[in-house]
Design a protein around this motif. Structure first.
Motif, PDB file in Angstrom:
ATOM      1  N   GLU A 166     -40.148   1.082 -28.051  1.00 41.17           N
ATOM      2  CA  GLU A 166     -39.095   2.092 -27.892  1.00 41.17           C
ATOM      3  C   GLU A 166     -37.966   1.578 -27.005  1.00 41.17           C
ATOM      4  O   GLU A 166     -36.788   1.713 -27.327  1.00 41.17           O
ATOM      5  CB  GLU A 166     -39.698   3.372 -27.277  1.00 41.17           C
ATOM      6  N   LEU A 167     -38.355   0.954 -25.888  1.00 40.69           N
ATOM      7  CA  LEU A 167     -37.322   0.463 -24.967  1.00 40.69           C
ATOM      8  C   LEU A 167     -36.510  -0.660 -25.598  1.00 40.69           C
ATOM      9  O   LEU A 167     -35.290  -0.715 -25.461  1.00 40.69           O
ATOM     10  CB  LEU A 167     -37.966  -0.034 -23.660  1.00 40.69           C
TER      11      LEU A 167
ATOM     12  N   ARG B  71     -42.061  -8.596 -19.157  1.00 43.79           N
ATOM     13  CA  ARG B  71     -41.261  -8.099 -18.027  1.00 43.79           C
ATOM     14  C   ARG B  71     -42.005  -6.955 -17.309  1.00 43.79           C
ATOM     15  O   ARG B  71     -41.899  -6.800 -16.092  1.00 43.79           O
ATOM     16  CB  ARG B  71     -39.886  -7.611 -18.482  1.00 43.79           C
ATOM     17  N   LEU B  72     -42.729  -6.161 -18.097  1.00 45.36           N
ATOM     18  CA  LEU B  72     -43.505  -5.063 -17.520  1.00 45.36           C
ATOM     19  C   LEU B  72     -44.602  -5.608 -16.591  1.00 45.36           C
ATOM     20  O   LEU B  72     -44.867  -5.058 -15.517  1.00 45.36           O
ATOM     21  CB  LEU B  72     -44.119  -4.242 -18.654  1.00 45.36           C
ATOM     22  N   LYS B  73     -45.202  -6.724 -17.016  1.00 42.16           N
ATOM     23  CA  LYS B  73     -46.237  -7.361 -16.175  1.00 42.16           C
ATOM     24  C   LYS B  73     -45.643  -7.763 -14.830  1.00 42.16           C
ATOM     25  O   LYS B  73     -46.278  -7.622 -13.784  1.00 42.16           O
ATOM     26  CB  LYS B  73     -46.735  -8.642 -16.884  1.00 42.16           C
ATOM     27  N   ILE B  74     -44.420  -8.283 -14.863  1.00 42.36           N
ATOM     28  CA  ILE B  74     -43.760  -8.682 -13.613  1.00 42.36           C
ATOM     29  C   ILE B  74     -43.544  -7.439 -12.734  1.00 42.36           C
ATOM     30  O   ILE B  74     -43.768  -7.464 -11.526  1.00 42.36           O
ATOM     31  CB  ILE B  74     -42.422  -9.411 -13.912  1.00 42.36           C
ATOM     32  N   GLY B  75     -43.168  -6.338 -13.358  1.00 39.37           N
ATOM     33  CA  GLY B  75     -43.016  -5.082 -12.613  1.00 39.37           C
ATOM     34  C   GLY B  75     -44.330  -4.690 -11.956  1.00 39.37           C
ATOM     35  O   GLY B  75     -44.367  -4.326 -10.782  1.00 39.37           O
ATOM     36  N   HIS B  76     -45.430  -4.816 -12.715  1.00 36.35           N
ATOM     37  CA  HIS B  76     -46.747  -4.444 -12.173  1.00 36.35           C
ATOM     38  C   HIS B  76     -47.128  -5.304 -10.962  1.00 36.35           C
ATOM     39  O   HIS B  76     -47.771  -4.812 -10.034  1.00 36.35           O
ATOM     40  CB  HIS B  76     -47.821  -4.565 -13.260  1.00 36.35           C
TER      41      HIS B  76
ATOM     42  N   GLN C 252     -25.126  -6.517 -19.786  1.00 33.01           N
ATOM     43  CA  GLN C 252     -25.404  -5.222 -19.131  1.00 33.01           C
ATOM     44  C   GLN C 252     -26.538  -4.477 -19.830  1.00 33.01           C
ATOM     45  O   GLN C 252     -27.367  -3.839 -19.193  1.00 33.01           O
ATOM     46  CB  GLN C 252     -24.152  -4.355 -19.123  1.00 33.01           C
ATOM     47  N   LYS C 253     -26.566  -4.598 -21.152  1.00 36.27           N
ATOM     48  CA  LYS C 253     -27.653  -3.942 -21.898  1.00 36.27           C
ATOM     49  C   LYS C 253     -29.006  -4.542 -21.522  1.00 36.27           C
ATOM     50  O   LYS C 253     -29.978  -3.837 -21.292  1.00 36.27           O
ATOM     51  CB  LYS C 253     -27.446  -4.144 -23.406  1.00 36.27           C
ATOM     52  N   VAL C 254     -29.042  -5.876 -21.487  1.00 39.30           N
ATOM     53  CA  VAL C 254     -30.309  -6.553 -21.204  1.00 39.30           C
ATOM     54  C   VAL C 254     -30.776  -6.249 -19.776  1.00 39.30           C
ATOM     55  O   VAL C 254     -31.972  -6.045 -19.530  1.00 39.30           O
ATOM     56  CB  VAL C 254     -30.149  -8.076 -21.451  1.00 39.30           C
ATOM     57  N   LEU C 255     -29.812  -6.177 -18.858  1.00 41.82           N
ATOM     58  CA  LEU C 255     -30.182  -5.859 -17.477  1.00 41.82           C
ATOM     59  C   LEU C 255     -30.650  -4.398 -17.373  1.00 41.82           C
ATOM     60  O   LEU C 255     -31.602  -4.095 -16.654  1.00 41.82           O
ATOM     61  CB  LEU C 255     -28.992  -6.130 -16.546  1.00 41.82           C
ATOM     62  N   SER C 256     -30.026  -3.515 -18.132  1.00 46.85           N
ATOM     63  CA  SER C 256     -30.471  -2.105 -18.147  1.00 46.85           C
ATOM     64  C   SER C 256     -31.901  -2.009 -18.658  1.00 46.85           C
ATOM     65  O   SER C 256     -32.693  -1.194 -18.182  1.00 46.85           O
ATOM     66  CB  SER C 256     -29.578  -1.257 -19.050  1.00 46.85           C
ATOM     67  N   LEU C 257     -32.201  -2.839 -19.635  1.00 52.51           N
ATOM     68  CA  LEU C 257     -33.574  -2.862 -20.169  1.00 52.51           C
ATOM     69  C   LEU C 257     -34.555  -3.221 -19.051  1.00 52.51           C
ATOM     70  O   LEU C 257     -35.598  -2.589 -18.881  1.00 52.51           O
ATOM     71  CB  LEU C 257     -33.662  -3.869 -21.327  1.00 52.51           C
ATOM     72  N   ASP C 258     -34.179  -4.228 -18.254  1.00 54.77           N
ATOM     73  CA  ASP C 258     -35.080  -4.622 -17.167  1.00 54.77           C
ATOM     74  C   ASP C 258     -35.230  -3.538 -16.108  1.00 54.77           C
ATOM     75  O   ASP C 258     -36.310  -3.362 -15.537  1.00 54.77           O
ATOM     76  CB  ASP C 258     -34.595  -5.926 -16.525  1.00 54.77           C
ATOM     77  N   ILE C 259     -34.160  -2.809 -15.843  1.00 57.09           N
ATOM     78  CA  ILE C 259     -34.243  -1.723 -14.853  1.00 57.09           C
ATOM     79  C   ILE C 259     -35.218  -0.661 -15.375  1.00 57.09           C
ATOM     80  O   ILE C 259     -36.084  -0.164 -14.646  1.00 57.09           O
ATOM     81  CB  ILE C 259     -32.850  -1.114 -14.578  1.00 57.09           C
ATOM     82  N   ALA C 260     -35.075  -0.344 -16.666  1.00 58.72           N
ATOM     83  CA  ALA C 260     -35.978   0.645 -17.279  1.00 58.72           C
ATOM     84  C   ALA C 260     -37.425   0.160 -17.194  1.00 58.72           C
ATOM     85  O   ALA C 260     -38.341   0.927 -16.866  1.00 58.72           O
ATOM     86  CB  ALA C 260     -35.583   0.884 -18.739  1.00 58.72           C
ATOM     87  N   VAL C 261     -37.624  -1.120 -17.459  1.00 54.98           N
ATOM     88  CA  VAL C 261     -38.980  -1.673 -17.481  1.00 54.98           C
ATOM     89  C   VAL C 261     -39.588  -1.679 -16.068  1.00 54.98           C
ATOM     90  O   VAL C 261     -40.759  -1.336 -15.882  1.00 54.98           O
ATOM     91  CB  VAL C 261     -38.960  -3.093 -18.098  1.00 54.98           C
ATOM     92  N   PHE C 262     -38.786  -2.043 -15.074  1.00 53.09           N
ATOM     93  CA  PHE C 262     -39.295  -2.042 -13.692  1.00 53.09           C
ATOM     94  C   PHE C 262     -39.766  -0.631 -13.306  1.00 53.09           C
ATOM     95  O   PHE C 262     -40.846  -0.435 -12.755  1.00 53.09           O
ATOM     96  CB  PHE C 262     -38.192  -2.494 -12.715  1.00 53.09           C
ATOM     97  N   ASN C 263     -38.950   0.345 -13.641  1.00 48.51           N
ATOM     98  CA  ASN C 263     -39.326   1.734 -13.338  1.00 48.51           C
ATOM     99  C   ASN C 263     -40.567   2.162 -14.093  1.00 48.51           C
ATOM    100  O   ASN C 263     -41.407   2.889 -13.576  1.00 48.51           O
ATOM    101  CB  ASN C 263     -38.170   2.670 -13.695  1.00 48.51           C
ATOM    102  N   GLN C 264     -40.648   1.709 -15.340  1.00 50.77           N
ATOM    103  CA  GLN C 264     -41.809   2.058 -16.162  1.00 50.77           C
ATOM    104  C   GLN C 264     -43.097   1.537 -15.523  1.00 50.77           C
ATOM    105  O   GLN C 264     -44.125   2.218 -15.496  1.00 50.77           O
ATOM    106  CB  GLN C 264     -41.652   1.477 -17.575  1.00 50.77           C
ATOM    107  N   ALA C 265     -43.015   0.327 -14.965  1.00 49.01           N
ATOM    108  CA  ALA C 265     -44.198  -0.260 -14.327  1.00 49.01           C
ATOM    109  C   ALA C 265     -44.689   0.647 -13.193  1.00 49.01           C
ATOM    110  O   ALA C 265     -45.888   0.891 -13.044  1.00 49.01           O
ATOM    111  CB  ALA C 265     -43.865  -1.654 -13.790  1.00 49.01           C
ATOM    112  N   TYR C 266     -43.744   1.162 -12.415  1.00 43.55           N
ATOM    113  CA  TYR C 266     -44.130   2.038 -11.311  1.00 43.55           C
ATOM    114  C   TYR C 266     -44.668   3.372 -11.833  1.00 43.55           C
ATOM    115  O   TYR C 266     -45.687   3.879 -11.352  1.00 43.55           O
ATOM    116  CB  TYR C 266     -42.925   2.259 -10.369  1.00 43.55           C
TER     117      TYR C 266
END
Ligand code: HEM
Length: 186
Positions: free
Chosen positions: A20-21, A99-104, A145-159
């Protein structure tokens, strides 16, 4: 405001969240190509990025604490690779999962989410410097900017993943946990 007992987004789970993301960013093939053409430029920029990144984190007591006794050259290589991967040109499910693993990893070291999020401007600034080297700088910056927004979303998702998991275990279900997190009745 009306509080619904269900939201469609609540039913999206695990790998479907990655898909989805990845889909939500609506990156076009042209944008992916623009970014991948800049990979070499990102490699050259990575050293300046890592210097700015760690000098900010090490200048503050509460963030510096996480690096006590750490091999900083190893850390520099990690953030450099992470930055260069923003220009890989592939942002599908696998990319999101990685990227989600990195967030975790950051959840597991007990790092409040405000700290990684407060580093985004440093990444943005260096990403812009790389995008400026493109034959189509404006389009490349937009894609970045889109790709960086994706990472921001993913970092938050990890939390959120961890918070939901533990709260759901405590209260006996994810739906109830989600309703509690809406704060209704506070
Ligand atoms: C946008 C912000 C950030 C990015 C992109 C980022 C990126 C990374 C990456 C790629 C790794 C390697 C993960 C792995 O093992 O695969 C990592 C590990 C780590 N990061 Fe970050 N990081 C960010 C913010 C922070 C902040 C703000 C701190 C601390 C104040 C921090 C502390 C650490 C530590 C201590 C590790 C090592 C964890 C371990 O292996 O035990 N990071 N980071």
């Amino acid at each position: 405001m009306e509080t619904r007992s269900e939201r469609k987004s609540w039913t999206v789970q695990k790998e479907d969240i990655h898909a989805e993301l990845a889909e939500m960013m609506e990156l076009t093939p042209e944008e992916k190509t623009l970014l991948s053409e800049l990979e070499g430029g990102a490699e050259k920029q990575a050293e300046a990025l890592t210097e700015d990144f760690y000098s900010r984190l090490l200048a503050h007591e509460n963030t510096a604490e996480y690096f006590e006794g750490e091999d900083m050259s190893e850390r520099h290589a990690m953030i450099a690779d992470w930055f260069v991967d923003l220009f890989s040109g592939e942002y599908g499910q696998e990319y999101v999962a990685q990227r989600l693993k990195i967030g975790h990893v950051h959840v597991q070291i007990g790092l409040p989410v405000r700290y990684p999020l407060s580093m985004i401007d440093v990444i943005m600034q260096h990403g812009r410097t790389v995008a400026e080297q493109s034959a189509s700088p404006d389009a490349a910056e937009e894609a970045f900017q889109k790709v960086l927004s994706l990472d921001i979303a993913v970092f938050n998702q990890a939390y959120e993943d961890r918070q939901l998991k533990h709260l759901a275990n405590l209260v006996g279900g994810e739906r109830l946990a989600r309703r509690l997190l809406t704060g209704v009745g506070d």
